[in-house]
Design a protein around this motif. Structure first.
Motif, mmCIF file in Angstrom:
data_model
loop_
_atom_site.group_PDB
_atom_site.id
_atom_site.type_symbol
_atom_site.label_atom_id
_atom_site.label_comp_id
_atom_site.label_asym_id
_atom_site.label_seq_id
_atom_site.Cartn_x
_atom_site.Cartn_y
_atom_site.Cartn_z
ATOM 1 N N VAL A 1 -4.829 -2.268 11.749
ATOM 2 C CA VAL A 1 -4.962 -0.808 11.883
ATOM 3 C C VAL A 1 -3.621 -0.080 11.801
ATOM 4 C CG1 VAL A 1 -5.713 1.043 13.430
ATOM 5 C CG2 VAL A 1 -7.127 -1.006 13.157
ATOM 6 N N PRO A 2 -2.566 -0.525 12.516
ATOM 7 C CA PRO A 2 -1.280 0.194 12.410
ATOM 8 C C PRO A 2 -0.733 0.257 10.988
ATOM 9 C CG PRO A 2 -1.244 -1.290 14.291
ATOM 10 C CD PRO A 2 -2.490 -1.599 13.524
ATOM 11 N N THR A 3 -1.003 -0.765 10.199
ATOM 12 C CA THR A 3 -0.514 -0.769 8.811
ATOM 13 C C THR A 3 -1.088 0.404 8.035
ATOM 14 O OG1 THR A 3 -0.249 -3.170 8.806
ATOM 15 C CG2 THR A 3 -0.483 -2.089 6.674
ATOM 16 N N TYR A 4 -2.377 0.657 8.176
ATOM 17 C CA TYR A 4 -3.000 1.761 7.449
ATOM 18 C C TYR A 4 -2.563 3.117 8.015
ATOM 19 C CZ TYR A 4 -5.972 -1.295 4.705
ATOM 20 O OH TYR A 4 -6.413 -2.222 3.805
ATOM 21 N N LEU A 5 -2.395 3.201 9.308
ATOM 22 C CA LEU A 5 -1.949 4.464 9.901
ATOM 23 C C LEU A 5 -0.531 4.806 9.449
ATOM 24 C CD1 LEU A 5 -3.304 4.103 13.559
ATOM 25 C CD2 LEU A 5 -4.286 5.424 11.668
ATOM 26 N N ILE A 6 0.359 3.823 9.440
ATOM 27 C CA ILE A 6 1.735 4.057 9.012
ATOM 28 C C ILE A 6 1.783 4.364 7.520
ATOM 29 C CG2 ILE A 6 3.996 2.979 8.734
ATOM 30 C CD1 ILE A 6 3.419 1.421 11.320
ATOM 31 N N SER A 7 0.980 3.666 6.729
ATOM 32 C CA SER A 7 0.934 3.931 5.286
ATOM 33 C C SER A 7 0.495 5.360 5.007
ATOM 34 C CB SER A 7 -0.011 2.944 4.598
ATOM 35 O OG SER A 7 0.428 1.613 4.774
ATOM 36 N N ASP A 8 -0.468 5.830 5.762
ATOM 37 C CA ASP A 8 -0.931 7.209 5.601
ATOM 38 C C ASP A 8 0.147 8.202 6.028
ATOM 39 O OD1 ASP A 8 -3.223 9.140 5.147
ATOM 40 O OD2 ASP A 8 -2.765 9.573 7.234
ATOM 41 N N TRP A 9 0.881 7.887 7.104
ATOM 42 C CA TRP A 9 1.943 8.779 7.581
ATOM 43 C C TRP A 9 3.074 8.899 6.562
ATOM 44 C CZ3 TRP A 9 7.057 7.408 8.462
ATOM 45 C CH2 TRP A 9 7.850 8.379 9.051
ATOM 46 N N ILE A 10 3.412 7.825 5.890
ATOM 47 C CA ILE A 10 4.534 7.839 4.945
ATOM 48 C C ILE A 10 4.322 8.883 3.867
ATOM 49 C CG2 ILE A 10 5.641 6.494 3.111
ATOM 50 C CD1 ILE A 10 5.353 4.034 4.909
ATOM 51 N N ASN A 11 3.098 9.038 3.397
ATOM 52 C CA ASN A 11 2.829 9.955 2.287
ATOM 53 C C ASN A 11 2.422 11.350 2.738
ATOM 54 O OD1 ASN A 11 2.875 8.594 -0.551
ATOM 55 N ND2 ASN A 11 2.049 7.050 0.834
ATOM 56 N N ARG A 12 2.466 11.623 4.038
ATOM 57 C CA ARG A 12 2.101 12.960 4.518
ATOM 58 C C ARG A 12 3.357 13.782 4.784
ATOM 59 N NH1 ARG A 12 -3.058 14.141 5.901
ATOM 60 N NH2 ARG A 12 -4.563 12.420 5.918
ATOM 61 N N THR B 1 3.944 -6.108 12.350
ATOM 62 C CA THR B 1 3.260 -7.270 11.783
ATOM 63 C C THR B 1 3.800 -8.566 12.382
ATOM 64 O OG1 THR B 1 2.844 -6.110 9.693
ATOM 65 C CG2 THR B 1 2.786 -8.508 9.639
ATOM 66 N N VAL B 2 5.123 -8.656 12.473
ATOM 67 C CA VAL B 2 5.734 -9.838 13.082
ATOM 68 C C VAL B 2 5.353 -9.943 14.556
ATOM 69 C CG1 VAL B 2 7.934 -10.904 13.714
ATOM 70 C CG2 VAL B 2 7.645 -9.894 11.446
ATOM 71 N N LEU B 3 5.318 -8.804 15.241
ATOM 72 C CA LEU B 3 4.925 -8.808 16.650
ATOM 73 C C LEU B 3 3.492 -9.310 16.815
ATOM 74 C CD1 LEU B 3 5.459 -8.097 19.625
ATOM 75 C CD2 LEU B 3 4.696 -5.755 19.107
ATOM 76 N N GLY B 4 2.586 -8.835 15.952
ATOM 77 C CA GLY B 4 1.200 -9.281 16.016
ATOM 78 C C GLY B 4 1.074 -10.772 15.763
ATOM 79 N N SER B 5 1.829 -11.274 14.762
ATOM 80 C CA SER B 5 1.779 -12.712 14.483
ATOM 81 C C SER B 5 2.330 -13.514 15.651
ATOM 82 C CB SER B 5 2.576 -13.011 13.206
ATOM 83 O OG SER B 5 1.992 -12.385 12.080
ATOM 84 N N SER B 6 3.396 -13.028 16.257
ATOM 85 C CA SER B 6 4.007 -13.743 17.388
ATOM 86 C C SER B 6 3.067 -13.784 18.586
ATOM 87 C CB SER B 6 5.328 -13.068 17.776
ATOM 88 O OG SER B 6 6.224 -13.032 16.680
ATOM 89 N N ILE C 1 0.822 -1.218 0.000
ATOM 90 C CA ILE C 1 0.000 0.000 0.000
ATOM 91 C C ILE C 1 0.856 1.268 0.000
ATOM 92 C CG2 ILE C 1 -1.656 1.343 1.343
ATOM 93 C CD1 ILE C 1 -3.030 -1.185 2.105
ATOM 94 N N PRO C 2 1.799 1.455 0.939
ATOM 95 C CA PRO C 2 2.583 2.693 0.909
ATOM 96 C C PRO C 2 3.492 2.797 -0.312
ATOM 97 C CG PRO C 2 3.418 1.204 2.598
ATOM 98 C CD PRO C 2 2.120 0.630 2.115
ATOM 99 N N TRP C 3 4.042 1.676 -0.766
ATOM 100 C CA TRP C 3 4.899 1.725 -1.953
ATOM 101 C C TRP C 3 4.090 2.140 -3.186
ATOM 102 C CZ3 TRP C 3 9.438 1.922 -4.276
ATOM 103 C CH2 TRP C 3 9.549 1.512 -5.611
ATOM 104 N N GLY C 4 2.917 1.550 -3.355
ATOM 105 C CA GLY C 4 2.088 1.912 -4.500
ATOM 106 C C GLY C 4 1.670 3.364 -4.475
ATOM 107 N N ALA C 5 1.237 3.848 -3.296
ATOM 108 C CA ALA C 5 0.809 5.244 -3.185
ATOM 109 C C ALA C 5 1.985 6.205 -3.392
ATOM 110 C CB ALA C 5 0.172 5.481 -1.818
ATOM 111 N N LEU C 6 3.147 5.877 -2.829
ATOM 112 C CA LEU C 6 4.305 6.757 -2.975
ATOM 113 C C LEU C 6 4.805 6.776 -4.412
ATOM 114 C CD1 LEU C 6 6.347 8.587 -1.541
ATOM 115 C CD2 LEU C 6 7.746 6.571 -1.087
#
Length: 537
Positions: free
Chosen positions: A525-536, A488-493, A234-239
């Motif tokens: 949720v953190p994935t979308y928040l971080i993705s949004d932050w990258i492009n701001r 993501t790894v933390l959540g899976s663990s 998501i962030p790579w595509g948007a950026l």
């Protein structure tokens, strides 16, 4: 990349529709939703249908399944490999549930794994779309600018440099594994091993071997994060889409990785004042010197200095019908000018303060702030008044650099471009920029200097805007992806630990599809928040 994404959007929609039906079938009984009586009364049939529908989702996402299997076979397992294993375990659990655990009324985790596979397919689509945009942008011009992060270039800090050249290595870098994949290569084998051991301990270790498939599918499902491919895709595509509008393309994760912490950026004359933003505002010739001679010697020294005024004076030279002269003993001075010998006479070209420094008398009433003065043989020969216009993208670009802790370094060769001029005339934050000595500026802007072999970005436009977008965007992407992948790894663990605890206690009522769905969505949720932050920025 264009061929690989054709049809992916349609298959994502089909996966979403089948997954929605699976979620309905899973929760219908518990929520009292309408359902055919035959399905309502036959729990085994519902499980078999869920297993079949998960198989359909795997067919629709066959390329994602194939990648997951390929990663396992090449011993480079990722979270998509964990999801594929979760699919197999969930199907087996659903088909054998009535035979192994007929008394435990529970639903298999097929619907959750289907959601995970759909998100994996979606993340792959977003990533490939960004790769296609980046490649198309990099190939849009025949002579692009290249951006590299050169090690310890200025004051012991790494510095972004922009230079002209062939984008050698772009294709190799763009195909390399991304930052999330490199983290998952380490984490995924550990997660798979942990899932298997936990399933054995919670079933065979507790003398309940019939619960092995249930425990294994629960552990693998919890480890199959919904963010597996989304955290980068998501962030790579948007950026990539954003940078393409500015005329820039990041050179894959290797280029992003080179965007270090404490860095600077080398800004040239053309970055601050691209061609067309500096105009000639008048010419005045003094003494008995001819216009052709004054224009010729001035244009020669401007050309030899590598100044951004070269095109302006080259056009003036052609308009006057004159030619460049042969200059020797060229030298630049800290005072804002240069000198050379042409036909045995010393020629000085610089600012008014430089003329005062070199004891060249100026006529009374000459007060031109931005001008090029020319003196021949110690006598003032000509004055070229200039008008500098600031491009609208410069000020926000500089502010973006400073906010993101990238220090602008003025590696300029135009003696009129000084911190005082930028601050007084254009109200730019010159106090936050660095202005090296003239010899160092010449070194930093030398076209023959060596650069890092790793490309950070390819630019197809001039100016500071694409340069800034690429440098800051890459830096934020690097930081954001690493944080997102680690979360993501933390959540899976944590999911594996939690499901192991519940399966160990045989807590069928607690380890439900609904509870696990809530857990997995919360870590999305953190994935979308971080993705949004990258492009701001």
């Amino acid at each position: 990349y264009d061929k690989s994404i054709k049809g992916m959007r349609g298959r994502i929609v089909l996966c979403l529709l089948v997954t929605a039906a699976m979620l309905y079938l899973t929760f219908a009984v518990g929520l009292g939703l309408p359902m055919p009586q035959q399905l309502l009364q036959n729990h085994g049939l519902r499980c078999m249908i869920l297993a079949g529908m998960l198989g359909v989702v795997m067919i629709f996402a066959l390329d994602a399944v194939g990648l997951g299997l390929a990663h396992m076979l090449t011993l480079r397992a990722e979270l998509d490999s964990v999801a594929v294993l979760a699919c197999v375990a969930s199907i087996a659990d659903a088909l054998l549930m009535e035979r192994l655990t007929p008394d435990a009324f529970r639903m298999p985790f097929c619907a959750l794994v289907a959601v995970s596979m759909t998100f994996i397919l979606w993340g792959n689509y977003a990533k490939r779309r960004g790769l296609r945009v980046a490649c198309r942008t990099a190939a849009s011009v025949t002579e692009p600018y290249l951006v590299t992060l050169d090690e310890r270039k200025w004051n012991g800090r790494d510095a972004y440099a922009k230079w002209s050249g062939e984008p050698i290595g772009f294709g190799r870098q763009i195909q390399a594994d991304d930052g999330a994949q490199r983290i998952f290569h380490v984490a995924a084998p550990i997660l798979v091993t942990a899932c298997l051991l936990c399933a054995i301990l919670a079933s065979v270790g507790r003398k309940r071997p019939e619960d092995f498939l249930w425990a294994l599918s629960a552990n693998l499902t919890a480890a199959s994060s919904f963010s597996a491919t989304l955290c980068y895709g998501i962030p790579w595509g948007a950026l990539s889409q954003r940078l393409a509008k500015s005329g820039a393309a990041l050179a894959g994760w290797d280029g992003v990785t080179s965007t270090g912490g404490g860095s600077s950026i080398l800004l040239s004359d053309e970055d601050l004042f691209p061609p067309g933003t500096v105009r000639l505002n008048g010419i005045k010739i003094f003494g008995d010197f001819s216009v052709d001679r004054v224009v010729g010697v001035t244009a020669t020294l401007i050309r030899d200095s590598g100044s951004g005024l070269d095109k302006l004076f080259h056009d003036l030279l052609r308009a006057q019908g004159t030619v460049y002269r042969k200059a020797v003993n060229f030298c630049c001075y800290e005072g804002g000018g240069m000198s050379a010998e042409i036909r045995g006479e010393q020629v000085l070209v610089g600012s008014a303060s430089f003329m005062h420094l070199m004891d060249v008398p100026l006529p009374q009433g000459v007060h031109v702030k931005n001008a090029v003065f020319c003196a021949i043989g110690g006598e003032l020969a000509g004055l070229f008044a200039l008008k500098y216009s600031l491009n609208g993208a410069v000020e926000p670009a500089l502010s973006t650099l400073i906010r993101n802790h990238v220090v602008p370094v003025l590696a300029t060769r135009d003696f009129n471009i000084t911190p005082d001029m930028l601050r007084q005339r254009f109200k730019l934050p010159a106090d936050r920029m660095e202005f090296p000595a003239v010899e160092r500026r010449m070194e930093l802007s030398d076209s023959r200097q060596e650069h890092s072999p790793i490309l950070t970005a390819v630019l197809c436009r001039t100016g500071v805007d694409p340069f800034t977008e690429a440098a800051v965007g890459g830096k934020r992407l690097r930081r954001g992806i690493r944080i997102s992948a680690l979360l993501t790894v933390l959540g899976s663990s944590l999911g594996v630990i939690l499901t192991f605890y519940l399966t160990f206690l045989a807590a069928y009522d607690s380890l439900t599809v609904g509870n696990l769905l809530i857990f997995l969505v919360m870590w999305l949720v953190p994935t979308y928040l971080i993705s949004d932050w990258i492009n701001r920025y």
